[in-house]
Every structure is written in structure tokens, then in C-alpha cells.
Design a protein around this motif. Structure first.
Motif, PDB file in Angstrom:
ATOM      1  N   PHE A   5      -9.793   0.171   8.074  1.00 18.59           N
ATOM      2  CA  PHE A   5      -9.589  -0.282   6.692  1.00 18.59           C
ATOM      3  C   PHE A   5      -8.254  -1.016   6.567  1.00 18.59           C
ATOM      4  O   PHE A   5      -8.158  -2.093   6.016  1.00 18.59           O
ATOM      5  N   HIS A   6      -7.222  -0.404   7.113  1.00 15.10           N
ATOM      6  CA  HIS A   6      -5.883  -1.010   7.039  1.00 15.10           C
ATOM      7  C   HIS A   6      -4.951  -0.227   7.949  1.00 15.10           C
ATOM      8  O   HIS A   6      -4.996   0.993   7.968  1.00 15.10           O
ATOM      9  N   THR A   7      -4.111  -0.943   8.678  1.00 18.78           N
ATOM     10  CA  THR A   7      -3.120  -0.249   9.505  1.00 18.78           C
ATOM     11  C   THR A   7      -1.792  -0.225   8.748  1.00 18.78           C
ATOM     12  O   THR A   7      -1.298  -1.291   8.368  1.00 18.78           O
ATOM     13  N   CYS A  29       2.099   4.027  -4.892  1.00 17.02           N
ATOM     14  CA  CYS A  29       1.575   3.100  -5.913  1.00 17.02           C
ATOM     15  C   CYS A  29       0.479   2.187  -5.380  1.00 17.02           C
ATOM     16  O   CYS A  29      -0.209   1.539  -6.158  1.00 17.02           O
ATOM     17  N   THR A  30       0.370   2.083  -4.059  1.00 14.15           N
ATOM     18  CA  THR A  30      -0.568   1.148  -3.438  1.00 14.15           C
ATOM     19  C   THR A  30      -1.261   1.895  -2.289  1.00 14.15           C
ATOM     20  O   THR A  30      -0.979   1.634  -1.125  1.00 14.15           O
ATOM     21  N   VAL A  31      -2.145   2.800  -2.639  1.00 16.86           N
ATOM     22  CA  VAL A  31      -2.641   3.759  -1.650  1.00 16.86           C
ATOM     23  C   VAL A  31      -3.501   3.093  -0.579  1.00 16.86           C
ATOM     24  O   VAL A  31      -3.527   3.521   0.569  1.00 16.86           O
ATOM     25  N   GLY A  32      -4.196   1.992  -0.932  1.00 15.13           N
ATOM     26  CA  GLY A  32      -4.960   1.200   0.062  1.00 15.13           C
ATOM     27  C   GLY A  32      -5.901   2.080   0.875  1.00 15.13           C
ATOM     28  O   GLY A  32      -6.728   2.812   0.341  1.00 15.13           O
ATOM     29  N   GLY A  33      -5.742   2.035   2.202  1.00 16.09           N
ATOM     30  CA  GLY A  33      -6.585   2.855   3.066  1.00 16.09           C
ATOM     31  C   GLY A  33      -6.000   4.234   3.311  1.00 16.09           C
ATOM     32  O   GLY A  33      -6.496   4.980   4.163  1.00 16.09           O
ATOM     33  N   GLY A  34      -4.932   4.577   2.605  1.00 14.36           N
ATOM     34  CA  GLY A  34      -4.355   5.911   2.710  1.00 14.36           C
ATOM     35  C   GLY A  34      -3.445   6.128   3.915  1.00 14.36           C
ATOM     36  O   GLY A  34      -3.044   7.260   4.196  1.00 14.36           O
ATOM     37  N   GLY A  35      -3.084   5.057   4.602  1.00 17.49           N
ATOM     38  CA  GLY A  35      -2.268   5.198   5.817  1.00 17.49           C
ATOM     39  C   GLY A  35      -0.900   5.824   5.552  1.00 17.49           C
ATOM     40  O   GLY A  35      -0.539   6.849   6.145  1.00 17.49           O
ATOM     41  N   HIS A  36      -0.145   5.218   4.628  1.00 17.65           N
ATOM     42  CA  HIS A  36       1.166   5.793   4.319  1.00 17.65           C
ATOM     43  C   HIS A  36       1.020   7.158   3.667  1.00 17.65           C
ATOM     44  O   HIS A  36       1.776   8.089   3.948  1.00 17.65           O
ATOM     45  N   SER A  37       0.032   7.262   2.774  1.00 16.82           N
ATOM     46  CA  SER A  37      -0.161   8.536   2.068  1.00 16.82           C
ATOM     47  C   SER A  37      -0.399   9.680   3.044  1.00 16.82           C
ATOM     48  O   SER A  37       0.096  10.798   2.850  1.00 16.82           O
ATOM     49  N   ASP A  54      -4.266   2.903  -6.944  1.00 14.83           N
ATOM     50  CA  ASP A  54      -4.650   1.565  -6.462  1.00 14.83           C
ATOM     51  C   ASP A  54      -5.495   0.907  -7.530  1.00 14.83           C
ATOM     52  O   ASP A  54      -6.273   1.564  -8.219  1.00 14.83           O
ATOM     53  N   ARG A  55      -5.347  -0.418  -7.652  1.00 15.08           N
ATOM     54  CA  ARG A  55      -6.127  -1.108  -8.674  1.00 15.08           C
ATOM     55  C   ARG A  55      -7.498  -1.510  -8.127  1.00 15.08           C
ATOM     56  O   ARG A  55      -8.287  -2.095  -8.851  1.00 15.08           O
ATOM     57  N   ASP A  56      -7.725  -1.206  -6.845  1.00 16.80           N
ATOM     58  CA  ASP A  56      -8.988  -1.559  -6.204  1.00 16.80           C
ATOM     59  C   ASP A  56      -9.837  -0.298  -6.020  1.00 16.80           C
ATOM     60  O   ASP A  56      -9.421   0.635  -5.332  1.00 16.80           O
ATOM     61  N   ARG A  57     -11.010  -0.269  -6.656  1.00 15.68           N
ATOM     62  CA  ARG A  57     -11.873   0.917  -6.573  1.00 15.68           C
ATOM     63  C   ARG A  57     -12.291   1.245  -5.144  1.00 15.68           C
ATOM     64  O   ARG A  57     -12.433   2.402  -4.777  1.00 15.68           O
ATOM     65  N   HIS A  75      -7.240   5.189 -10.409  1.00 16.71           N
ATOM     66  CA  HIS A  75      -7.571   3.767 -10.314  1.00 16.71           C
ATOM     67  C   HIS A  75      -6.886   2.996 -11.444  1.00 16.71           C
ATOM     68  O   HIS A  75      -7.024   3.328 -12.610  1.00 16.71           O
ATOM     69  N   GLY A  76      -6.133   1.965 -11.087  1.00 14.58           N
ATOM     70  CA  GLY A  76      -5.489   1.132 -12.101  1.00 14.58           C
ATOM     71  C   GLY A  76      -4.256   0.479 -11.520  1.00 14.58           C
ATOM     72  O   GLY A  76      -3.930   0.697 -10.347  1.00 14.58           O
ATOM     73  N   SER A  77      -3.575  -0.327 -12.329  1.00 15.22           N
ATOM     74  CA  SER A  77      -2.381  -0.999 -11.820  1.00 15.22           C
ATOM     75  C   SER A  77      -1.183  -0.060 -11.933  1.00 15.22           C
ATOM     76  O   SER A  77      -1.088   0.744 -12.857  1.00 15.22           O
ATOM     77  N   MET A  98       5.907   1.412  -2.896  1.00 11.07           N
ATOM     78  CA  MET A  98       5.059   0.239  -3.183  1.00 11.07           C
ATOM     79  C   MET A  98       4.940  -0.564  -1.895  1.00 11.07           C
ATOM     80  O   MET A  98       5.947  -1.050  -1.379  1.00 11.07           O
ATOM     81  N   ASP A  99       3.717  -0.658  -1.395  1.00 12.43           N
ATOM     82  CA  ASP A  99       3.436  -1.461  -0.201  1.00 12.43           C
ATOM     83  C   ASP A  99       2.612  -2.643  -0.714  1.00 12.43           C
ATOM     84  O   ASP A  99       1.406  -2.544  -0.858  1.00 12.43           O
ATOM     85  N   LEU A 100       3.319  -3.717  -1.037  1.00 10.05           N
ATOM     86  CA  LEU A 100       2.722  -4.765  -1.879  1.00 10.05           C
ATOM     87  C   LEU A 100       1.659  -5.581  -1.147  1.00 10.05           C
ATOM     88  O   LEU A 100       1.498  -5.482   0.062  1.00 10.05           O
ATOM     89  N   SER A 213       4.648 -10.169 -12.289  1.00 10.99           N
ATOM     90  CA  SER A 213       5.036  -9.350 -13.441  1.00 10.99           C
ATOM     91  C   SER A 213       4.641  -7.883 -13.226  1.00 10.99           C
ATOM     92  O   SER A 213       5.332  -6.977 -13.712  1.00 10.99           O
ATOM     93  N   GLU A 214       3.567  -7.643 -12.467  1.00  6.90           N
ATOM     94  CA  GLU A 214       3.263  -6.259 -12.059  1.00  6.90           C
ATOM     95  C   GLU A 214       4.472  -5.665 -11.313  1.00  6.90           C
ATOM     96  O   GLU A 214       4.879  -4.531 -11.551  1.00  6.90           O
ATOM     97  N   LEU A 215       5.017  -6.466 -10.406  1.00  4.17           N
ATOM     98  CA  LEU A 215       6.144  -5.976  -9.616  1.00  4.17           C
ATOM     99  C   LEU A 215       7.366  -5.725 -10.507  1.00  4.17           C
ATOM    100  O   LEU A 215       7.983  -4.657 -10.425  1.00  4.17           O
TER     101      LEU A 215
END
Ligand code: SAH
Length: 308
Positions: A5-7, A29-37, A54-57, A75-77, A98-100, A213-215
Motif C-alpha cells: 500500500f505504501h512504504t 494526521c495522515t495515516v495512509g497505509g498505517g506504516g508510521h502508525s 486520513d481524508r481518503d476512505r 475519516h476527514g481532513s 503529518m506525512d504530507l 491551506s490544509e497545511l
């Protein structure tokens, strides 16, 4: 772990800087594939808390699959959600990450339209349930607006020329797919100028997702939520992001290595301390394992222990 999913980028360096109190409250704030989490939760005591956003479901679903149940996912920004999370956690947050940018999953999934290399609908939204797709936006933007976006957000010095080509192409037939857009750009910039393609896609992505502006809002929110001694770590992937993070951190700190002398009696102490002077960059071996890490810069800051 997170599979294909993501490294996670600068994974150990990030977690090393972020987690200082193993029984504290942390927000990814940017959980993505959960790697850092994953690495964060591994370092926490059973009393420690981790919240993922994450803003991506699709990312939230993936994170739910790979992370332990004790990680709360939203889920959200992050600009919207940080404030809400803080209401529930009056004690303040110990660490915020935040892993942008986008995940490998987002880039590699043609249906999301993030990649100029993959044929797909021209969408580029991290949250396709909100706002306008890049295709819809491209239909409405004037030549001047397009030029400004490509110049300021894509940092391409052929912005006017490319914007003209896009306007002329959309006059012939609608630009609906990544291929339609890439074709219009290729027609006007010679093959050697292939950098324009990623730059225009970057510009549209930033615009569609309102990333800057999110940042800005996210940084403000995060800073106000940190407890004394709390830490904020940000990984950015292009200069527009990194410049903002650098300035934000600078405004809240004195240079870590230069004591301010003499200190006037009424000079307020700095709000924070930078934990990274220069940003941390991935090593050559990390970049060779994971080329998408190559532009990453990690900066971290600590909120002053006592403000008085
Ligand atoms: N650190 C993660 C990867 C993060 S990739 C890991 O190790 O797996 C970046 C993620 O941030 C993407 O999933 C994207 O949807 C999300 N994202 C980007 N900007 C966001 C924002 N403003 N609010 C919430 N999520 C965001």
C-alpha cells in the motif's frame, strides 16, 4: 505490515523524534497505509493512545486492516478533525505527525487519476466524496487562472504556454482523462521537457485538495493542541510545503544553536524549540529501496515546557 500500500518514509527517524512519552496521546494526521502508525503504536505503553486521520476512505480501510483495534481512526481532513479531537482530549496531545502528500496506493490506482503515467479519469481528489475533480476544475478555469496555478503550484516556467495548450485542447474536445491532459501538454512542450507533466499534475493536485491551506490550518491547529513538551513532526515532499513548514517552525523558535544574549527582561521566551536544524533527508540506501522517498524532508519541533 503495510504491504504494498505504501512504504513509510524516514520511518525510524520520525518515530524517534515524535514519541517521547510512551503513555501519551498521539495523532497521525495522515495515516495512509498505517506504516508510521504501526511504529508509533509499537512504542506506546498500554495506556498510550494513538488516533489516526486520513481524508481518503481507502486509506482508513487499509489502516483498519493492518493496525490494532486500539488505534482510533477518523475519516476527514486533518485541519477539520484536529480541533474536534482536541475537544475530547482536554489534556493536550503529546505528539502529532503529518506525512504530507499522496500515498503509493493513491498514485498507483489508475481510477484515482493521480498519475500522468496511468490512463484514468482526471480526478486527483484524496477524498472523492467532496469538492470538484481536476477534470471539472479544468473545464472552468480561465487562461490566467491556469497559468497562475501551473506557475505557482507546479513551479513550471513554461506555465503560460502550457495553459494555452490546455485551453486550446479543451476547445476541441473536453479533457476528461489523464491521457487527454498529458496529450495536450506533450503537444506543446518538447519531449525533453517531460518534467512539465508531473509539475502540472502536482499543481492540479494541490489545487483540487486545497493542500496549502490544509497545511497552514493544520499546523496552527496542531501547535495549539500540543501539551507542554509536545512534539510536531512534518514530512514534506516539495518546496512549497517545506517552505511553509520551515517558516512556521522558525516563527515559533529561536535557532536551536544560538542562545539569545542579552535577553531583555520583557522578551517572551520562545514558544518552542526546533528538534531538527536542517531537515532530515532519506539516506541513499532508503532512496534506492524506495525512490518515492527522494524528495522527503522531515522537520520536528517541540513546544516549550513552560511558557512563563
Ligand atoms: N505515513 C503513511 C503514508 C501517508 S501518505 C504511511 O506510513 O503509511 C499521505 C496520506 O495523507 C494519504 O493517504 C492522504 O490521503 C493523506 N492526506 C493528505 N492530506 C491530508 C489532509 N489534509 N487531511 C487528512 N489526510 C490527508
Amino acid at each position: 505490515m503495510a504491504g504494498d500500500f505504501h512504504t513509510p518514509v524516514l520511518a525510524n527517524e520520525t518515530v524517534e523524534l515524535l514519541v517521547w512519552d510512551p503513555s501519551g496521546v498521539y495523532v497521525d494526521c495522515t495515516v495512509g497505509g498505517g506504516g508510521h502508525s504501526h511504529l508509533i503504536i509499537d512504542r506506546l505503553d498500554p495506556q498510550g493512545t494513538l488516533i489516526g486521520i486520513d481524508r481518503d476512505r481507502d486509506a482508513i480501510e487499509q489502516a483498519r486492516r493492518v493496525l490494532p483495534d486500539r488505534v482510533a481512526l477518523h475519516h476527514g481532513s486533518f485541519a477539520d478533525l484536529l480541533a474536534r479531537i482536541a475537544e475530547d482530549r482536554k489534556g493536550g496531545i503529546h505528539g502529532i505527525l503529518m506525512d504530507l502528500g499522496v500515498s503509493s496506493f493513491q498514485l498507483d490506482e489508475p481510477q484515482r487519476g493521480f498519475s500522468y503515467r496511468e490512463p484514468g479519469p482526471l480526478d486527483l481528489r484524496m477524498d472523492p466524496s467532496r469538492g470538484q475533480s481536476a477534470g471539472e476544475l479544468l473545464r472552468q478555469m480561465s487562461l490566467d487562472e491556469l497559468t497562475a496555478a501551473i506557475r505557482d503550484l507546479g513551479e513550471d516556467n513554461q506555465a503560460r504556454r502550457i495553459a494555452r495548450a490546455i485551453v486550446s485542447a479543451r476547445g476541441r474536445r473536453p479533457i476528461r482523462t489523464t491521457e487527454d491532459l498529458a496529450g495536450a501538454i506533450r503537444e506543446c512542450v518538447p519531449a525533453t521537457q517531460h518534467k512539465s507533466l508531473p509539475r502540472v499534475f502536482q499543481a492540479l493536485r494541490i489545487l483540487v485538495n486545497d493542500e496549502l491551506s490544509e497545511l497552514d490550518h493544520g499546523l496552527e491547529q496542531a501547535w495549539s493542541l500540543l501539551t507542554n513538551g509536545g512534539r510536531l513532526a512534518v514530512i514534506s515532499y516539495h518546496s512549497l510545503e517545506d517552505r511553509r513548514v520551515k517558516q512556521f517552525f522558525r516563527d515559533r523558535t529561536q535557532p536551536a544553536d544560538s542562545p539569545r544574549l542579552p535577553i531583555a527582561i520583557d522578551t517572551p521566551p520562545p514558544e518552542g524549540r526546533r528538534l531538527t536544524g536542517k531537515p532530515l533527508r532519506p539516506s541513499a540506501s532508503e532512496i534506492s529501496r524506495n525512490p518515492r522517498a527522494r524528495s522527503a524532508r522531515l522537520r520536528a519541533i517541540e513546544k516549550a515546557i513552560s511558557q512563563g
